[in-house]
Scaffold this motif. Structure first.
Motif, mmCIF file in Angstrom:
data_model
loop_
_atom_site.group_PDB
_atom_site.id
_atom_site.type_symbol
_atom_site.label_atom_id
_atom_site.label_comp_id
_atom_site.label_asym_id
_atom_site.label_seq_id
_atom_site.Cartn_x
_atom_site.Cartn_y
_atom_site.Cartn_z
ATOM 1 N N SER A 1 0.833 -1.203 0.000
ATOM 2 C CA SER A 1 0.000 0.000 0.000
ATOM 3 C C SER A 1 0.866 1.251 0.000
ATOM 4 C CB SER A 1 -0.895 0.006 1.232
ATOM 5 O OG SER A 1 -0.110 0.207 2.378
ATOM 6 N N TYR A 2 0.243 2.382 -0.265
ATOM 7 C CA TYR A 2 0.957 3.660 -0.313
ATOM 8 C C TYR A 2 1.710 3.920 0.992
ATOM 9 C CZ TYR A 2 1.624 8.694 -0.362
ATOM 10 O OH TYR A 2 2.163 9.934 -0.285
ATOM 11 N N GLY A 3 0.990 3.789 2.114
ATOM 12 C CA GLY A 3 1.591 4.097 3.412
ATOM 13 C C GLY A 3 2.788 3.225 3.723
ATOM 14 N N LYS A 4 2.652 1.956 3.412
ATOM 15 C CA LYS A 4 3.742 1.033 3.719
ATOM 16 C C LYS A 4 4.960 1.333 2.855
ATOM 17 C CE LYS A 4 4.165 -3.826 3.965
ATOM 18 N NZ LYS A 4 3.464 -5.115 3.822
ATOM 19 N N MET B 1 6.708 4.311 4.191
ATOM 20 C CA MET B 1 7.496 3.945 5.366
ATOM 21 C C MET B 1 8.812 3.316 4.933
ATOM 22 S SD MET B 1 8.071 3.885 8.510
ATOM 23 C CE MET B 1 6.759 4.164 9.668
ATOM 24 N N MET C 1 -1.826 -0.260 10.101
ATOM 25 C CA MET C 1 -1.095 0.783 10.838
ATOM 26 C C MET C 1 -0.103 0.152 11.813
ATOM 27 S SD MET C 1 -1.420 3.920 10.285
ATOM 28 C CE MET C 1 -0.298 5.160 10.854
ATOM 29 N N LYS D 1 2.905 -0.851 9.906
ATOM 30 C CA LYS D 1 3.804 0.252 9.537
ATOM 31 C C LYS D 1 4.653 0.682 10.724
ATOM 32 C CE LYS D 1 0.320 1.994 6.566
ATOM 33 N NZ LYS D 1 -0.685 3.043 6.480
#
Lengths: 127, 324
Positions: free
Chosen positions: B24-27, B30, B299, B302
């Motif tokens: 995903s984008y967030g991962k 990170m 979350m 991450k």
């Protein structure tokens, strides 16, 4: 999200039944490696501190190699790099390795040169 | 006209929602952050290596610097750092177990594993604070020469290190630290060492059992021990007494050693501290059921990546600061 986990470590030598079991297995392995490092660091066997390979003590080579082994298992199993796509894994791993190897090579050579200047430069640094 | 068909597929590729790396984008962000942070830490460690190779013959030996364990007296090199390393690895394990429990949507298990992780992180930060305090207050004391070199003291009969208090004379009528309230009001000086240079030199001359150890490392990998005549000669070059460590002077040897110690372990400790803070935030989010409602615990994953990274960095700091 990688929900399915690869449960083999040591190139398939050890296969765990569940992800939880694998995590504990990796902890045991990392603990053993740390214990070996500390044991060697305290005893400092003369056979390893007296012999050199490529200008560095054999003991220090062992420390660095064991560190990289630990780093591998932390990244691969704790950070789930083993379960990621190989393109993500390569982008994350090889970029820093290349840059760091380059930087370390330059800096250590330069430092060794400065050391020799200090040593043979006909200038007293300890006055 | 099959160009329209091609355009259609192109719209699919570039129209968004694609995950070529299956993350995903967030991962992914990170991971990008971790790579750049890894390069920062590598820069610090590489410059540590640079300074160490520059002064390879006089660099302090870590075994002789970090010898303390809380609540125990005596000489225990490495044990406490090894304990700290183990605590950090253990908290990494509880973190990965939390991530695993999150994948299986077990809220209570995530809560308990996150809690254990936070406790582990707190123990580590506390240990590091203790390590800093011990390092700053020092244990034996030393003299510094005009050239900035450190002279340490050794008992001739036993070969043990000698503290300044073991042999320094007490000479009355010495000066006291200048404070703001006396004399010129806008100047002050740092605290004076517990013994003056004269007290140490007189004590040294009066006690034949004390020898001087220089910074230079001999072939056996130990610091060079001078005999009595050489020691007395070396003593005359001393300009001040050094106890403990700060950024300018330290009793352990090369000044850069203390600078890098504060800088690298401090930067790492700051990472651990912020990791604990982020973990606490996520911990409360888990308790409040935020991720249960969201439908996934990504979350936690991450934050877990960040926490493992901190552990990963420590593995390297441990090797290059304490072992090699």
């Amino acid at each position: 999200m990688a929900h399915e986990h690869k449960l083999e470590i040591f190139r398939g030598l050890l296969k765990f039944k569940s992800n939880t079991q694998k995590i504990w297995g990796v902890l045991i392995f990392l603990t053993i490696v740390t214990a070996v490092e500390v044991g060697l660091g305290i005893t400092k066997p003369a056979a390893l501190t007296g012999s050199y390979f490529l200008g560095m003590k054999l003991l220090n080579w062992i420390f660095i190699i064991l560190t990289l082994v630990k780093a591998y298992y932390i990244a691969w199993d704790f950070m789930h790099l083993r379960d990621e796509k190989s393109s993500l894994r390569r982008a994350v791993v090889w970029t820093p390795i290349f840059l760091v190897a380059y930087l370390v090579f330059i800096l250590l050579f330069e430092a060794d040169y400065i050391y020799n200047v200090y040593k043979d430069g006909f200038v007293a640094w300890d006055f | 006209m099959d160009t329209t068909a091609t355009t259609g597929t192109e719209e699919n590729v570039w129209g968004g929602g694609n995950r070529p790396l299956n993350a995903s984008y967030g991962k992914l962000m990170m991971w990008f952050f971790l790579v750049s942070d890894a390069l920062t830490f590598s820069g610090f460690l590489a410059s540590y290596g640079f300074s160490r190779f520059k002064f390879i013959e006089t660099w302090p030996i870590a075994d002789e610097v970090f010898t303390h364990v809380p609540f125990f007296h005596g000489n225990y090199p490495m044990y406490y750092v090894a304990f700290m390393t183990f605590i950090l690895i253990l908290s990494s394990v509880t973190m990965v177990l939390a991530v695993d429990a999150g994948h299986r949507m077990k809220k209570n298990a995530v809560i308990w594993y996150m809690f254990a992780t936070i406790i582990g992180g707190a123990i580590f930060v506390g240990s590091q604070a203790w390590e800093w305090a011990t390092f700053i207050s020092g244990d034996y004391g030393a003299l510094e020469t005009k050239g900035g070199r450190i002279l340490q003291f050794v008992k001739a009969d036993s070969g043990d290190r000698a503290a300044l208090a073991d042999f320094a004379k007490t000479i009355p009528g010495e000066r006291t630290a200048h404070e703001r309230k006396n004399g010129i009001w806008y100047t002050e000086e740092g605290s004076l060492p517990s013994y003056s240079l004269r007290e140490v030199t007189e004590g040294f001359k009066a006690n034949p059992n004390i020898l001087i150890r220089t910074e230079t490392i001999n072939e056996e990998g130990e610091k060079t021990l001078l005999n009595r005549e050489e020691s007395l000669k070396k003593l005359s070059a001393a300009t001040q007494v050094v106890e403990g460590a700060n950024l300018i002077h330290n009793e352990y040897g090369s000044r850069l050693f203390a600078d890098f110690f504060f800088f690298i372990t401090g930067f790492h400790g700051f990472h651990v501290f912020s990791g604990v803070v982020i973990n606490v935030i996520i911990f409360f989010n888990v308790i409040l059921g935020t991720y249960e409602r969201r439908g996934h615990y990504e979350m936690v994953e991450k934050v877990g990546l960040y926490w493992h990274f901190v552990d990963l960095v420590w593995v390297f700091v441990f090797t290059f600061f304490y072992l090699v």
